[in-house]
Scaffold this motif. Structure first.
Motif, short mmCIF file in Angstrom:
data_model
loop_
_atom_site.label_atom_id
_atom_site.label_comp_id
_atom_site.label_asym_id
_atom_site.label_seq_id
_atom_site.Cartn_x
_atom_site.Cartn_y
_atom_site.Cartn_z
N LYS A 77 -1.00 -77.77 -43.13
CA LYS A 77 0.36 -77.52 -43.59
C LYS A 77 0.58 -78.21 -44.95
N ASN A 104 -1.32 -74.08 -49.75
CA ASN A 104 -0.43 -73.61 -50.80
C ASN A 104 0.35 -74.76 -51.39
N GLY A 260 11.33 -63.88 -44.88
CA GLY A 260 11.07 -65.32 -44.97
C GLY A 260 10.44 -65.66 -46.31
N GLN A 261 10.42 -66.93 -46.63
CA GLN A 261 9.69 -67.38 -47.81
C GLN A 261 9.36 -68.86 -47.64
N LYS A 262 8.19 -69.21 -48.20
CA LYS A 262 7.74 -70.59 -48.01
C LYS A 262 7.80 -71.41 -49.28
N GLY A 263 8.06 -70.79 -50.41
CA GLY A 263 8.24 -71.61 -51.62
C GLY A 263 7.47 -71.19 -52.85
N THR A 264 6.35 -70.48 -52.70
CA THR A 264 5.55 -70.21 -53.90
C THR A 264 6.28 -69.27 -54.87
#
Ligand code: NDP
Length: 476
Positions: A77, A104, A260-264
């Motif tokens: 993670k 990432n 959704g989105q994780k940040g990149t």
């Protein structure tokens, strides 16, 4: 068994598949996971590849199993867990061992980690890996940042596992410190734009032309045989044609419209803004995901405002309009890629990375999520002119823009008049229209800035007068 060539920590979705890929290519790999049961299960299920895998239950055992200088992939993670894992690992490592963060990571974290290790004798690689689970297992695209001699230590293993495009491995050392993670971030930013543009075209087909999911799937299937041929178009066809096992209906019609989105994507936009480089298509895509996520607010707004009061979505010639949609998607995609590459070019200057643009396009041709035939054309364009200011002024892409931007204009117009949201397509069009116009409208902004803040302006005639006559009379 001889010492392992490489080690890997983190047997989640990506790590386990990467480890199997590494083992399958004939490399011996030591593996470790925070939760021991995961390691045991992974090893138990590795089948014939067990002979290439050294499962370890303690860090000490893990480090001892790897041949020095030890390259250790950390595939866990992103964020704080990586710092924690590095701290746990450090006491067991020796000079020249290489910690490789393959998650990432934000490239700024990667730069910080480099700095923190500066005097430790240890080295670090920030490595972007794209291709999801399938790519990790059978061939990802790998973007490496770090010292060139660290790269030399891992080049053979990484080349063996990377995706191949006509025998060319999709892995490369791209520059020092944060270069690999920066390029991966922009890859993901472009991916956001590409996905959003596809979703907007789907929206026009669904809500404008009232086509069913399966019919739209057919359209994407056709397009995948042409210039739009790409992994994302290919999976869009599959997604649209997939049936829900419970109801038998198209599964896509049953999926909640909240992305959704994780940040990149967000990081791409932040960095582009920090450097003053327009990445409007990526921005639109990130914003569209944010709007999608406020589903309750959107439903409430629809009750208050209603959908736009427009008539039927009228298309005189459906076949011609479908051709326009295909060309519009290509045009908009060119805009998004041009922006992504422009952001990388500026970052390369700012961080002294000397990013190799043709190589970046090359290693994205297979393995990664945005892989496409189109990237081969970008590779050729940048190989001919690596320092060109913008992809869209290269001979090949300027030709494509001139050929397709009319379709983009017609599609955006039809969507706007039909009340259908197309923020990413419209932003690509706005980008072309602004970028290609030698005389823009910022003269008014400069005048306004000078009027209220005495900021001054440059004159087109070169005269030595840099403030406006704001207090004096008006033109009669
Ligand atoms: P998973 O959720 O499948 O696995 C997470 C892994 O991280 C597990 O091995 C977990 O160990 C470990 N972990 C979590 N917290 C810690 C911690 N504090 N210390 C040590 N280990 C920890 O994640 P993915 O494999 O999907 O993703 C891994 C990385 O790869 C992320 O950075 C992700 O963004 C990136 N990535 C993911 C892609 C994808 O398609 N999924 C594509 C490209 C990159 P435990 O079993 O003990 O919980």
């Amino acid at each position: 068994m001889a010492q392992a060539e490489i080690g890997l920590i983190g047997l989640g979705v990506m790590g386990s598949n990467l480890a199997l890929n590494i083992a399958e290519k004939g490399n011996t790999i030591a593996v470790f996971n925070r939760t021991v049961e995961v390691t045991r299960k992974f090893y138990a299920e590795a089948g014939a590849l067990q002979s290439q895998i050294v499962p370890c239950e303690t860090i000490e055992e893990f480090v001892a199993a790897i041949r020095p200088p030890r390259p250790i992939i950390i595939m866990i993670k992103a964020g704080e867990p990586v710092d924690q894992q590095m701290e746990l690992l450090k006491p067991y490592l020796e000079k020249n061992d290489i910690m490789i963060d393959a998650g990432n990571a934000n490239f700024r974290d990667t730069m910080r980690r480099f700095d923190n290790l500066k005097d430790s004798g240890l080295t670090f690689i920030g490595m972007g890996v794209s291709g999801g689970e399938e790519g990790a297992r059978h061939g990802p695209s790998i973007m490496v940042g770090g010292k060139e001699d660290s790269w030399k230590r891992v080049e053979k293993v990484l080349t063996s596992i990377a995706a191949k495009y006509n025998d060319d491995p999709c892995v490369a050392w791209l520059g020092e410190n944060g270069a690999g993670h920066f390029v991966k971030t922009i890859h993901n930013g472009i991916e956001y734009a590409d996905m959003q543009m596809i979703a907007e075209i789907y929206g026009i087909l669904r809500d404008g032309l009232k086509m069913s999911a399966t019919e739209i799937g057919e359209v994407f299937g056709e397009w995948n045989k042409g210039r739009l041929n790409s992994y994302l178009i290919e999976i869009t066809e599959k997604v649209l044609k997939a049936a829900d096992p419970i109801t038998g209906k198209p599964i896509v019609d049953l999926i909640l419209d909240k992305a959704g989105q994780k940040g990149t994507g967000k990081w791409s936009v932040i960095e582009a803004q920090n450097m003053g480089i327009p990445a409007t298509a990526i921005e639109a895509a990130v914003a569209a995901r944010s709007i999608s996520s406020v589903k309750g607010e959107r439903e409430a707004a629809e009750k208050v405002l209603g959908l736009p009061a427009v008539g039927e979505f009228n298309v005189a010639d459906k076949t011609a309009f479908l051709k326009d949609l295909e060309s519009a998607l290509l045009a908009a995609k060119i805009g998004a890629y041009a922006q992504g590459f422009a952001v990388m070019a500026e970052a390369s200057r700012e961080f002294n990375w000397n990013l190799p643009m043709p190589t970046i396009a090359k290693i994205w041709r297979a393995g990664c999520i945005i892989r496409s035939a189109f990237l081969d054309e970008i590779t050729t364009a940048f190989t001919k002119d690596p320092n060109v200011a913008n992809l869209i002024v290269t001979p090949a892409f300027s030709g494509m823009v001139k050929e397709t931007d009319g379709a983009l204009r017609r599609v955006v117009s039809a969507a706007v008049l039909g009340g259908l949201p197309v923020p990413a397509l419209a932003s690509a069009l706005g980008y072309f229209d602004s970028y290609r116009r030698g005389r823009g409208t910022a003269n008014v902004i400069q005048a306004q800035r000078d009027f209220f803040g005495a900021h001054g302006f440059d004159r087109i005639d070169g005269a030595d007068s840099h403030h406006g006559p704001w207090g004096s009379g008006l033109i009669a």
